[in-house]
Write a protein that holds these residues in place. Structure first.
Motif, PDB file in Angstrom:
ATOM      1  N   GLY A 104     -11.911 -20.286   1.238  1.00  0.00           N
ATOM      2  CA  GLY A 104     -13.049 -19.126   2.582  1.00  0.00           C
ATOM      3  C   GLY A 104     -12.637 -17.667   1.882  1.00  0.00           C
ATOM      4  N   GLU A 105     -12.428 -16.691   2.116  1.00  0.00           N
ATOM      5  CA  GLU A 105     -11.977 -15.488   1.836  1.00  0.00           C
ATOM      6  C   GLU A 105     -11.495 -14.266   2.440  1.00  0.00           C
ATOM      7  OE1 GLU A 105     -14.622 -13.783  -0.361  1.00  0.00           O
ATOM      8  OE2 GLU A 105     -14.195 -11.477  -0.279  1.00  0.00           O
ATOM      9  N   ILE A 106     -10.398 -14.414   2.399  1.00  0.00           N
ATOM     10  CA  ILE A 106      -9.334 -13.652   3.007  1.00  0.00           C
ATOM     11  C   ILE A 106      -9.493 -12.013   2.974  1.00  0.00           C
ATOM     12  CG2 ILE A 106      -7.041 -12.819   3.626  1.00  0.00           C
ATOM     13  CD1 ILE A 106      -7.038 -16.123   3.080  1.00  0.00           C
ATOM     14  N   PRO A 107      -9.578 -10.894   4.103  1.00  0.00           N
ATOM     15  CA  PRO A 107      -9.430  -9.415   3.793  1.00  0.00           C
ATOM     16  C   PRO A 107      -8.753  -9.363   3.398  1.00  0.00           C
ATOM     17  CG  PRO A 107     -10.871 -10.221   5.596  1.00  0.00           C
ATOM     18  CD  PRO A 107     -10.058 -11.671   5.190  1.00  0.00           C
ATOM     19  N   LEU A 108      -8.203  -8.465   2.570  1.00  0.00           N
ATOM     20  CA  LEU A 108      -6.601  -8.026   2.073  1.00  0.00           C
ATOM     21  C   LEU A 108      -6.085  -7.704   3.244  1.00  0.00           C
ATOM     22  CD1 LEU A 108      -7.583  -6.962  -1.840  1.00  0.00           C
ATOM     23  CD2 LEU A 108      -6.301  -8.557  -0.893  1.00  0.00           C
ATOM     24  N   ASP A 109      -6.636  -6.608   3.864  1.00  0.00           N
ATOM     25  CA  ASP A 109      -6.629  -5.855   4.909  1.00  0.00           C
ATOM     26  C   ASP A 109      -5.741  -6.719   5.570  1.00  0.00           C
ATOM     27  OD1 ASP A 109      -8.921  -6.752   6.334  1.00  0.00           O
ATOM     28  OD2 ASP A 109      -9.293  -4.709   6.501  1.00  0.00           O
ATOM     29  N   GLN A 110      -5.724  -7.948   5.652  1.00  0.00           N
ATOM     30  CA  GLN A 110      -5.082  -9.084   7.134  1.00  0.00           C
ATOM     31  C   GLN A 110      -3.772  -9.752   5.820  1.00  0.00           C
ATOM     32  OE1 GLN A 110      -6.426 -10.361   9.903  1.00  0.00           O
ATOM     33  NE2 GLN A 110      -8.031  -8.734   9.754  1.00  0.00           N
ATOM     34  N   LEU A 111      -3.574  -9.332   5.166  1.00  0.00           N
ATOM     35  CA  LEU A 111      -2.223  -9.126   4.489  1.00  0.00           C
ATOM     36  C   LEU A 111      -1.485  -7.963   4.509  1.00  0.00           C
ATOM     37  CD1 LEU A 111      -3.718 -11.006   1.200  1.00  0.00           C
ATOM     38  CD2 LEU A 111      -2.882 -12.555   3.763  1.00  0.00           C
ATOM     39  N   PRO A 112      -0.258  -7.865   5.822  1.00  0.00           N
ATOM     40  CA  PRO A 112       0.252  -6.655   6.154  1.00  0.00           C
ATOM     41  C   PRO A 112       1.141  -6.738   4.782  1.00  0.00           C
ATOM     42  CG  PRO A 112       1.072  -8.231   7.504  1.00  0.00           C
ATOM     43  CD  PRO A 112      -0.219  -8.723   7.083  1.00  0.00           C
ATOM     44  N   ARG A 113       2.032  -7.109   4.298  1.00  0.00           N
ATOM     45  CA  ARG A 113       2.745  -7.018   3.491  1.00  0.00           C
ATOM     46  C   ARG A 113       2.369  -7.057   2.261  1.00  0.00           C
ATOM     47  NH1 ARG A 113       6.185 -12.495   2.096  1.00  0.00           N
ATOM     48  NH2 ARG A 113       4.075 -13.064   3.383  1.00  0.00           N
ATOM     49  N   LEU A 114       0.972  -7.234   1.461  1.00  0.00           N
ATOM     50  CA  LEU A 114       0.626  -6.983   0.331  1.00  0.00           C
ATOM     51  C   LEU A 114      -0.164  -4.814   0.919  1.00  0.00           C
ATOM     52  CD1 LEU A 114      -0.183  -8.164  -2.480  1.00  0.00           C
ATOM     53  CD2 LEU A 114      -2.263  -8.255  -0.230  1.00  0.00           C
ATOM     54  N   LYS A 115       0.011  -4.698   1.763  1.00  0.00           N
ATOM     55  CA  LYS A 115      -0.544  -3.160   2.163  1.00  0.00           C
ATOM     56  C   LYS A 115       0.811  -1.999   1.334  1.00  0.00           C
ATOM     57  CE  LYS A 115      -3.641  -3.352   6.188  1.00  0.00           C
ATOM     58  NZ  LYS A 115      -3.627  -2.590   7.224  1.00  0.00           N
ATOM     59  N   ASP A 116       2.020  -2.977   1.305  1.00  0.00           N
ATOM     60  CA  ASP A 116       2.928  -1.548   0.901  1.00  0.00           C
ATOM     61  C   ASP A 116       2.321  -1.202  -0.851  1.00  0.00           C
ATOM     62  OD1 ASP A 116       3.665  -1.239   3.366  1.00  0.00           O
ATOM     63  OD2 ASP A 116       5.543  -2.674   3.024  1.00  0.00           O
ATOM     64  N   VAL A 117       1.558  -2.505  -1.290  1.00  0.00           N
ATOM     65  CA  VAL A 117       1.333  -2.546  -2.789  1.00  0.00           C
ATOM     66  C   VAL A 117       0.310  -2.407  -3.147  1.00  0.00           C
ATOM     67  CG1 VAL A 117       2.049  -4.648  -4.472  1.00  0.00           C
ATOM     68  CG2 VAL A 117       2.935  -4.328  -2.527  1.00  0.00           C
ATOM     69  N   LEU A 118      -0.699  -2.231  -2.826  1.00  0.00           N
ATOM     70  CA  LEU A 118      -2.098  -1.688  -2.992  1.00  0.00           C
ATOM     71  C   LEU A 118      -2.406  -0.639  -3.437  1.00  0.00           C
ATOM     72  CD1 LEU A 118      -3.592  -5.188  -1.948  1.00  0.00           C
ATOM     73  CD2 LEU A 118      -2.341  -4.863  -3.490  1.00  0.00           C
ATOM     74  N   ALA A 119      -2.645  -0.543  -3.557  1.00  0.00           N
ATOM     75  CA  ALA A 119      -3.414   1.219  -3.529  1.00  0.00           C
ATOM     76  C   ALA A 119      -4.492   1.375  -2.616  1.00  0.00           C
ATOM     77  CB  ALA A 119      -4.007   1.847  -5.291  1.00  0.00           C
ATOM     78  N   ARG A 120      -5.246   0.421  -2.124  1.00  0.00           N
ATOM     79  CA  ARG A 120      -6.147   0.399  -1.964  1.00  0.00           C
ATOM     80  C   ARG A 120      -6.660  -1.190  -0.881  1.00  0.00           C
ATOM     81  NH1 ARG A 120     -12.061   2.306  -2.147  1.00  0.00           N
ATOM     82  NH2 ARG A 120     -11.451   1.977  -4.505  1.00  0.00           N
ATOM     83  N   THR A 121      -6.615  -1.716   0.462  1.00  0.00           N
ATOM     84  CA  THR A 121      -6.900  -2.932   0.983  1.00  0.00           C
ATOM     85  C   THR A 121      -8.715  -2.939   0.811  1.00  0.00           C
ATOM     86  OG1 THR A 121      -6.041  -2.143   2.650  1.00  0.00           O
ATOM     87  CG2 THR A 121      -4.468  -2.933   1.838  1.00  0.00           C
ATOM     88  N   VAL A 122      -9.336  -3.295  -0.242  1.00  0.00           N
ATOM     89  CA  VAL A 122     -10.550  -3.330   0.105  1.00  0.00           C
ATOM     90  C   VAL A 122     -10.972  -4.287  -0.622  1.00  0.00           C
ATOM     91  CG1 VAL A 122     -11.215  -0.875  -0.286  1.00  0.00           C
ATOM     92  CG2 VAL A 122     -10.845  -2.126  -1.959  1.00  0.00           C
ATOM     93  N   GLY A 123     -12.048  -5.169  -0.145  1.00  0.00           N
ATOM     94  CA  GLY A 123     -12.999  -6.808  -0.517  1.00  0.00           C
ATOM     95  C   GLY A 123     -11.357  -7.618  -0.084  1.00  0.00           C
ATOM     96  N   GLY A 124     -11.817  -8.711  -0.940  1.00  0.00           N
ATOM     97  CA  GLY A 124     -11.045  -9.921  -0.228  1.00  0.00           C
ATOM     98  C   GLY A 124     -11.290 -10.769  -1.917  1.00  0.00           C
TER      99      GLY A 124
END
Ligand SMILES: [Zn+2]
Length: 161
Positions: free
Chosen positions: A21-41
């Protein structure tokens, strides 16, 4: 609403289970701190296998993460393309696996949080200090693009005359 997937890990491996499947990046809370933007999946595929009494999972991840370049602080698109292998073991046997063979040991739980497993792998797969390729960006100072001081340029011209 995105449904958080769970699997019964041993059962999934035993039956050669497959899920993708496809996981939207904004569903991964720990990743949010690392990413510049949580777009796509990220596209993922999880498959199970069982051979010689060993229960295995294979996780494939594909997509893009938007990181911040450590040189210019601009956005950097980092392609994610990983394949990970896991051996399912009871908690007390987790240290039996030698990680140098490219296989990680994870606890064989009945409710394996697939999203957490994916998030761990994404975090492990990202570079510690991402940068654009050499020569395509210039260093930022305090978040601003470095610029030449015009007075310094004038002073340099005066000296030449
Ligand atoms: Zn850069």
């Amino acid at each position: 609403m995105f449904a958080r997937p769970f699997i019964d890990s041993i059962d999934f491996a035993k039956n050669g289970g497959e899920m993708c499947g496809e996981i939207p990046l904004d569903q991964l809370p720990r990743l949010k701190d690392v990413l510049a933007r949580t777009v796509g999946g990220l596209a993922y595929k999880l498959s199970g296998s069982c051979a010689n009494d060993q229960y295995m999972l294979m996780l494939t991840l594909q997509g893009e993460c938007r990181l911040s370049c450590q040189r210019c602080l601009g956005e950097l698109v980092y392609p994610m393309n990983t394949v990970s292998h896991f051996r399912l073991l009871p908690a007390e046997r987790l240290d039996e696996v030698n990680e140098t063979d490219g296989v990680d040991a994870i606890e064989a739980v009945q409710q394996l949080d697939v999203l957490a497993l994916i998030e761990d792998e994404v975090l492990l797969g990202l570079p510690f200090a991402p940068r654009h390729e050499e020569g395509i960006c210039s260093p930022a100072i305090n978040g601003l693009q470095q610029s030449v001081n015009p007075f310094a340029v004038l002073a340099g011209l005066k000296k030449k005359q």
